[in-house]
Scaffold this motif. Structure first.
Motif, PDB file in Angstrom:
ATOM      1  N   GLY A 182       0.816  -1.201   0.000  1.00 12.48           N
ATOM      2  CA  GLY A 182       0.000   0.000   0.000  1.00 12.48           C
ATOM      3  C   GLY A 182       0.851   1.252   0.000  1.00 12.48           C
ATOM      4  O   GLY A 182       2.059   1.197   0.219  1.00 12.48           O
ATOM      5  N   ALA A 183       0.207   2.374  -0.209  1.00 13.77           N
ATOM      6  CA  ALA A 183       0.913   3.658  -0.196  1.00 13.77           C
ATOM      7  C   ALA A 183       1.469   3.927   1.196  1.00 13.77           C
ATOM      8  O   ALA A 183       0.923   3.432   2.191  1.00 13.77           O
ATOM      9  N   PRO A 184       2.551   4.687   1.278  1.00 10.79           N
ATOM     10  CA  PRO A 184       3.116   4.949   2.611  1.00 10.79           C
ATOM     11  C   PRO A 184       2.167   5.780   3.476  1.00 10.79           C
ATOM     12  O   PRO A 184       1.433   6.626   2.976  1.00 10.79           O
ATOM     13  N   TYR A 185       2.202   5.525   4.771  1.00  8.21           N
ATOM     14  CA  TYR A 185       1.438   6.342   5.709  1.00  8.21           C
ATOM     15  C   TYR A 185       2.108   7.697   5.830  1.00  8.21           C
ATOM     16  O   TYR A 185       3.327   7.794   5.823  1.00  8.21           O
ATOM     17  N   GLU A 186       1.308   8.709   6.020  1.00  9.63           N
ATOM     18  CA  GLU A 186       1.876  10.020   6.353  1.00  9.63           C
ATOM     19  C   GLU A 186       1.975  10.078   7.873  1.00  9.63           C
ATOM     20  O   GLU A 186       0.996   9.805   8.576  1.00  9.63           O
ATOM     21  N   ALA A 227      10.387  10.740   7.894  1.00  5.61           N
ATOM     22  CA  ALA A 227      10.009  10.800   6.487  1.00  5.61           C
ATOM     23  C   ALA A 227      10.811   9.834   5.628  1.00  5.61           C
ATOM     24  O   ALA A 227      10.309   9.325   4.625  1.00  5.61           O
ATOM     25  N   ALA A 228      12.069   9.581   5.999  1.00  8.42           N
ATOM     26  CA  ALA A 228      12.916   8.733   5.161  1.00  8.42           C
ATOM     27  C   ALA A 228      12.590   7.254   5.320  1.00  8.42           C
ATOM     28  O   ALA A 228      13.082   6.422   4.557  1.00  8.42           O
ATOM     29  N   ASP A 229      11.778   6.934   6.297  1.00  8.17           N
ATOM     30  CA  ASP A 229      11.366   5.543   6.515  1.00  8.17           C
ATOM     31  C   ASP A 229       9.924   5.421   6.033  1.00  8.17           C
ATOM     32  O   ASP A 229       9.024   6.040   6.596  1.00  8.17           O
ATOM     33  N   LYS A 230       9.701   4.609   5.004  1.00  5.49           N
ATOM     34  CA  LYS A 230       8.341   4.443   4.501  1.00  5.49           C
ATOM     35  C   LYS A 230       7.700   3.225   5.167  1.00  5.49           C
ATOM     36  O   LYS A 230       8.303   2.146   5.251  1.00  5.49           O
ATOM     37  N   ASN A 231       6.472   3.412   5.604  1.00  4.13           N
ATOM     38  CA  ASN A 231       5.702   2.322   6.209  1.00  4.13           C
ATOM     39  C   ASN A 231       4.339   2.291   5.556  1.00  4.13           C
ATOM     40  O   ASN A 231       3.752   3.347   5.306  1.00  4.13           O
ATOM     41  N   GLY A 232       3.833   1.082   5.338  1.00  2.95           N
ATOM     42  CA  GLY A 232       2.504   0.987   4.746  1.00  2.95           C
ATOM     43  C   GLY A 232       1.913  -0.385   5.019  1.00  2.95           C
ATOM     44  O   GLY A 232       2.532  -1.242   5.641  1.00  2.95           O
ATOM     45  N   ASP A 233       0.722  -0.597   4.521  1.00 10.36           N
ATOM     46  CA  ASP A 233       0.098  -1.913   4.597  1.00 10.36           C
ATOM     47  C   ASP A 233       0.721  -2.821   3.536  1.00 10.36           C
ATOM     48  O   ASP A 233       1.085  -2.354   2.458  1.00 10.36           O
TER      49      ASP A 233
END
Lengths: 418, 424
Positions: B227-231, B236-242
């Motif tokens: 999934g798209a990264p959470y805001e 910011a440099a670490d992307k997290n998503g589903d």
């Protein structure tokens, strides 16, 4: 056991109510109106409000001024205000701001600044008609405030209770020339009609507040800064070079500046508390359907329950302290020099810091329990965490809580040299 | 003049490559990150500014191949007796520049520790995956997918739950595993994961360690949806998503080890996450000292430098003291990891080690957040001004405090261990 079903997640019902006997009926009605408005216009569509914040904030602010009449709350009727311009309005102003901050702390912050300024120039019996006219006639661009702050090494400056008065007025007749380098201002940006309120020193080094048009000749604004929270509240640096200031635009003496600080302690406290109350509701709903250890309702776990209790306790305590402070402000005799008593000043400083700490701690602890939900923007909790931290830091000023502690020490222990 | 290198650590335990490694990373940080990090928050989705800095670190300096054996083109850190001290140094130096970058870079190591760190090396997987990391001309990110929607810290709470809350399944079908499930929040997802180590169960509801499976899945395998990264508030440099897994098929040998062994290496990987976390925090604290020192030296209260006021000195003295203490503790934590094979040490998967490390991470997290909060107050309106860097660190390190089970899991594991609790 009391059935609290109807109150679930409802901060209004759960926390100490405003002391109605202290609050004019008009203010209570306004607070109720603001609460309903906030729920309808902002809280019911949080995601859309966040995604279109730049566009919607100004719109909401205009509505609050024009339709709900929040602007100029403390101005006299002659200047278009509600005629509630007495210090007895302090608890009423607090109540209105709490309700507004529950929807958006930045909206409440704008009005907190305005009310604090109005408290200096409009409160009976020391109504400054000229300044009241100035405030009433400005456009919608708001107030930018430069408080006493940190000095720069190598530059000796006039002081207000240890903090530097960054600007200086040189007088010639009834006009002055205001100069000062790199003043940190917050509240509004460079725009037509912005009123710049600058803590300054006069020729004899005494403090005063200068009210200047933000677009006056000699005022140079640096680009807007990125800040931790209160995204809608601009902050930048301003240079002043020989800005012409009429005497009628000066509020002289340390008394008014002290009054400003007292009202900021109070009203910023209301903003932070309102934010904390909305956070409470978010946390309460979140904790309702979370489980831990695969089976247990999270809030039924004793460790988590204790933490939730800490959140609620901080908010409850801050609420009580805030209204106690409001009552002190309401009852403080306004003296000849328009100055708060030293007692009130000390209490405002100490309690103001304590209220901020309480609101922030509540949100901070709750955020820890929420984990990733607390950190992601989609849950709207982290906004409160950033907003309240920003308010606390702006209120403290350089030196953190130390200057407020020293103010308290002076009063309680008769300290003279510090 | 004091510098950040004057803060304490056990110099006798420091790896011979520590000084050189730190110098290299510090030069990279000064050139590639520190001048641009104030723009990183707005770059959280596109990484247009962040990606070039990653490229320099992970590809040109070669960090992404560090754990692989030399024979496969890596640095051989997996065999090192000082792997944790070295990873700590990397986490700290990168964290000084930007916590999000430190997290993204070192968490790429984390799932690889399942198969590259002695004695649990899976040579077949190591040989298969080495080209992806060691021969790439772009940054390659790996993710460890643990957390699920129904429970945050439960999956890590192996001592009590044994993985029984895991709903992501791995079903054997011929020569393949078929993975189904939904994971939240892994670092290095949001579309950037090239490789995902998925914590699965082969038997839903089971707390038998034999049923926990660690399955490696290519980030772009059919059926994998990132999934798209959470805001977020920061990082910011670490992307997290589903991440969703719908009938994702991988060969059987994509499993890290096997029944029982997977649970052991998963549990043994927890110390790495905790030690890395401490490195991120002390790195941020070192930069806090640099920025705070500048402010309290150049700005005044009562026409004297802020730092020369006794009351303010009391506050900043405590901040510096806490930084020093946290650094000592963090380095001791790294040493506890490196002691794993010595007579004085404890196994990485052991309850005593994990409980102590959780306790240390919790302690350092709290002191770090306090230090940043007080510093922001000391700076007044400059404390919330991104130009002073402190507020960004504050937002970033908050996430470190929240993850890996957060405070509550740390407290419970410490109580369990130190007080022999039986029913927690």
């Amino acid at each position: 056991m009391t059935d609290r079903t109807d109150w679930s997640h409802n901060a209004t019902m759960l926390f100490p109510p405003p002391p109605r006997t202290m609050i004019p009926e008009e203010a209570m009605s306004m607070a109720d109106l603001v609460r309903s408005w906030g729920r309808r216009e902002i809280l019911s569509s949080r995601l859309a409000y966040r995604e279109r914040y730049g566009e919607l904030f100004g719109d909401r602010l205009s509505t609050l001024r024009s339709d709900l009449g929040l602007g100029d709350l403390l101005l006299p009727e002659a200047q278009g205000g509600l005629g509630l311009n007495t210090s007895r309005m302090a608890p009423g102003a607090v109540t209105i701001l709490i309700e507004l901050a529950r929807a958006d702390a930045s909206l409440a912050f704008v009005f907190a600044l305005e009310y604090a300024l109005e408290a200096i120039v409009a409160i009976e019996p020391h109504v400054d008609q000229s300044c009241c006219d100035l405030i009433a006639n400005r456009s919608q661009h708001g107030i930018a405030l430069a408080l006493p702050g940190a000095g720069v090494i190598g530059e000796e400056a006039s002081l207000f209770r240890g903090k530097v008065l960054g600007a200086h007025i040189e007088h010639s007749g009834s006009k002055g020339r205001l100069s000062g380098g790199s003043l940190r201002v917050f509240g509004a940006s460079a725009g037509k009609g912005t009123l710049l309120v600058v803590a300054s020193s006069t020729d004899n080094g005494r403090p005063c507040l200068a009210l200047v048009d933000g677009q006056s000749k000699g005022v140079t604004w640096a680009p807007r800064l990125k800040t931790t929270g209160l995204e809608a509240i601009p902050m930048s640096d301003v240079m002043l070079e020989g800005v012409s200031v009429d005497d009628s635009r000066l509020v002289a003496g340390g008394g008014p500046l002290s009054t400003l600080v007292v009202w900021l302690d109070l009203l910023f406290g209301a903003v932070s508390l309102g934010a904390a109350m909305d956070f409470f509701e978010i946390l309460s709903r979140w904790s309702d359907d979370r489980s831990i250890k695969g089976r247990e309702k999270l809030k039924e776990n004793p460790l988590c329950a204790a933490l939730l209790a800490q959140v609620a306790g901080e908010i409850a305590a801050s609420t009580l302290l805030l209204y106690d402070l409001a009552e002190m402000v309401a009852e403080d005799p306004v003296g000849e020099r328009r100055a708060p008593t030293e007692r009130l000043f000390a209490f405002a400083q100490l309690l103001g810091a304590r209220i901020q700490r309480g609101a922030f701690t509540a949100i901070d602890r709750g955020l820890e329990l929420m984990g990733s939900a607390g950190y992601a923007k989609e849950w709207h909790a982290e906004k409160h965490w950033r907003d309240v931290k920003t308010i606390k830091t702006l209120l403290c000023g350089p030196g953190g809580e130390v200057p407020a502690q020293l103010d308290g020490a002076r009063y309680f222990f008769g300290i003279e040299k510090v | 003049m004091r510098s950040i290198d004057d803060f304490s650590r056990h110099l006798e335990q420091v790896s011979p490559m520590d000084r050189h490694l730190r110098q290299v990373i510090r030069r990279w940080a000064e050139a590639e990150v520190i001048p641009r990090r104030r723009e990183f928050d707005e770059d959280w989705k596109e990484h247009q500014l962040i990606e070039p800095a990653f490229h320099k670190l992970m590809v040109e300096l070669g960090l992404q191949k560090a754990l692989f054996p030399e024979s496969l083109g890596g640095w051989g850190l997996g065999h090192s007796d000082r792997v944790f001290n070295i990873i700590y140094a990397i986490a700290e130096e990168v964290g000084r520049a930007d916590t999000g970058m430190a997290v993204a870079a070192t968490v790429t190591f984390w799932p690889l520790t399942f198969i590259l760190v002695e004695p649990a090396v899976n040579w077949r997987l190591a040989r298969h995956l080495a080209p992806l990391f060691c021969e790439a001309d772009r940054p390659v990110f790996a993710a460890l997918a643990m957390t699920e929607p129904q429970g945050g810290s439960d999956i890590e709470n192996m001592g009590v739950l044994g993985g029984k809350t895991i709903r992501t399944t791995a079903r054997r079908d011929g020569n393949e595993w078929v993975v189904n499930g939904h994971k939240l929040w892994p670092t290095n997802t949001g579309g950037v994961a090239d490789l995902i180590a998925v914590v699965c169960t082969t038997q839903k509801g089971s707390s038998d360690p034999n049923d926990l499976a660690l399955i490696f899945v290519p980030g772009d395998a059919p059926g994998v949806t990132q999934g798209a990264p959470y805001e977020k508030a920061g990082m910011a440099a670490d992307k997290n998503g589903d991440v969703w897994f719908e009938d994702v098929r991988v060969p059987l040998w994509y499993r890290a080890h096997g029944p029982g062994a997977d649970a052991a290496v998963f549990r043994a990987a927890i110390p790495g996450g905790l030690i890395g976390s401490m490195g991120f925090l002390t790195g941020a604290l070192l930069n806090l000292h640099e920025r705070l020192d500048e402010f309290v030296t150049t700005r005044t209260y009562a026409n004297r430098p802020l730092k020369e006021n006794d009351a303010i000195a009391g506050v900043i003295g405590r901040i510096a003291g806490d930084i020093d203490i946290c650094r000592i503790l963090g380095h001791e934590a790294a040493q506890m990891g490196d002691r794993r094979n010595s007579p004085n040490g404890e196994a990485l998967s052991s309850e005593p080690l994990i409980a102590r490390l959780r306790n240390l991470k919790d302690f350092i997290s709290d002191r770090t957040l306090e230090a940043f909060e007080r510093s922001m107050d000391i700076l007044g309106p400059y404390g919330v001004d991104r130009e002073w860097d402190i507020e960004k660190h504050w937002r970033d390190v908050k996430m470190v405090q929240l993850w890996m089970g957060g405070k509550q899991l740390c407290q419970m594991e410490a109580a369990r261990y130190f007080f022999n609790c039986e029913t927690l």
